[in-house]
Design an enzyme around this catalytic site. Structure first.
Site, short mmCIF file in Angstrom:
data_model
loop_
_atom_site.label_atom_id
_atom_site.label_comp_id
_atom_site.label_asym_id
_atom_site.label_seq_id
_atom_site.Cartn_x
_atom_site.Cartn_y
_atom_site.Cartn_z
N HIS A 97 27.92 27.99 -15.44
CA HIS A 97 27.05 26.89 -15.86
C HIS A 97 27.90 25.88 -16.61
O HIS A 97 28.65 26.25 -17.51
CB HIS A 97 25.94 27.42 -16.76
CG HIS A 97 25.14 26.33 -17.41
ND1 HIS A 97 24.60 25.29 -16.69
CD2 HIS A 97 24.82 26.10 -18.70
CE1 HIS A 97 23.96 24.48 -17.52
NE2 HIS A 97 24.08 24.93 -18.75
N HIS A 99 28.16 21.41 -17.89
CA HIS A 99 27.49 20.12 -17.99
C HIS A 99 28.47 19.08 -17.44
O HIS A 99 28.63 18.02 -18.02
CB HIS A 99 27.10 19.81 -19.43
CG HIS A 99 25.96 20.64 -19.92
ND1 HIS A 99 25.22 20.32 -21.04
CD2 HIS A 99 25.38 21.76 -19.43
CE1 HIS A 99 24.27 21.23 -21.23
NE2 HIS A 99 24.35 22.12 -20.27
N ASP A 122 31.17 20.90 4.66
CA ASP A 122 32.13 22.00 4.71
C ASP A 122 31.70 23.15 3.79
O ASP A 122 32.12 24.29 3.98
CB ASP A 122 33.52 21.53 4.26
CG ASP A 122 34.26 20.81 5.37
OD1 ASP A 122 33.93 21.02 6.56
OD2 ASP A 122 35.18 20.02 5.06
N HIS A 171 18.82 18.89 -17.03
CA HIS A 171 19.76 19.76 -17.74
C HIS A 171 21.16 19.69 -17.12
O HIS A 171 22.00 18.90 -17.58
CB HIS A 171 19.18 21.18 -17.74
CG HIS A 171 19.98 22.18 -18.51
ND1 HIS A 171 19.50 23.42 -18.84
CD2 HIS A 171 21.24 22.13 -18.98
CE1 HIS A 171 20.43 24.08 -19.51
NE2 HIS A 171 21.49 23.32 -19.61
N TYR A 229 38.19 27.73 10.67
CA TYR A 229 38.93 27.01 9.63
C TYR A 229 39.78 28.01 8.83
O TYR A 229 39.35 29.10 8.54
CB TYR A 229 37.94 26.30 8.69
CG TYR A 229 38.58 25.64 7.52
CD1 TYR A 229 39.02 24.31 7.59
CD2 TYR A 229 38.78 26.34 6.34
CE1 TYR A 229 39.63 23.71 6.51
CE2 TYR A 229 39.39 25.74 5.25
CZ TYR A 229 39.81 24.43 5.34
OH TYR A 229 40.41 23.83 4.27
ZN LIG Z 1 23.34 23.96 -20.42
#
Ligand SMILES: [Zn+2]
Length: 232
Positions: A97, A99, A122, A171, A229
């Site tokens: 996670h 930002h 891709d 978020h 590929y």
């Molecule tokens: Zn966050």
């Protein structure tokens, strides 16, 4: 004290350190976890610790109820979101996670990232999905667990292995993969797709999506049954 989770913590730490190295977060922003499916635990970044001073020993091991199994520090405040996703997405071994700027900008605009070109195709054969905005009720409840539920809702009609990333409206991005390293890789790819799409849209706000035949071609030559590929 010798930890029986040493290898797992090391893996999680290494993946976390990739976040600032790839320019995906400043200060303490973001968190990565690494899952041990056999023991049903994951190691995650401790809450509020800057990447520069982070050590493998500081990684916190928690179970799928987000209860601490090993660790002196408090786990990331997003730990419950990770736990909800591990419970729902079988085969996922890592979650990242961040930002990161462009992906977060799309999340804040509450818009999926349209599939504009072959770089996107891709990696995934559809727009990067964006969840619904959370209600006051959901935020007032178990907020971090509800964030996970919001993501799962978005994947009721999707395969999390085909589309290993999402934007949480208002978020920021979550990405995952078979390993913690793969999760970070997908977070890096997501940020690049978000940046390219933002620039494309600025140049031509009315640009259409990449035609389906090009999407299929690019996705399948890398991920289809007859992928050709790379060197494997
Ligand atoms: Zn966050």
């Amino acid at each position: 004290m010798k930890s029986s989770y040493g290898e797992l913590k090391e893996r999680a730490w290494r993946a976390n350190m990739e976040i600032p190295r790839r320019g995906l977060a400043i200060y303490t922003f973001g968190n990565v976890s690494a899952f041990d499916a056999e023991r049903a635990v994951f190691a995650i970044k401790p809450s509020g610790v800057a990447y520069e001073s982070l050590t493998p020993a500081e990684m916190v091991v928690v179970d799928l109820e987000a209860k601490v199994v090993e660790g002196a520090l408090r786990p990331s405040s997003d730990t419950k979101t990770h736990a909800v996703l591990y419970r729902a997405f079988a085969g996922v071994g890592g979650i990242a996670h961040t930002h990161s700027t462009y992906a977060t900008a799309w999340a804040q605009a509450r818009m999926p990232i349209p599939i504009y070109g072959t770089t996107h195709a891709d990696h995934l054969a559809e727009d990067v999905p964006c969840t619904a905005l959370m209600t006051a009720e959901a935020v007032g409840g178990d907020y971090e667990a509800e964030t996970g539920t919001q993501i799962i809702d978005c994947f009721r009609t999707r395969d999390p292995h085909q589309t290993p990333m999402v934007l949480v409206a208002g978020h920021g991005p979550f990405a995952w993969g078979a390993t913690a390293d793969k999760a970070v890789y997908h977070a890096v790819v997501l940020e690049e797709l978000a940046r390219m799409a933002a620039i494309t849209r600025t140049l031509d706000p009315d640009v259409g999506r990449l035609p389906e035949h090009l999407v299929r071609k690019h996705f399948e030559r890398k991920h289809g049954k007859r992928a050709y590929y790379g060197q494997s």
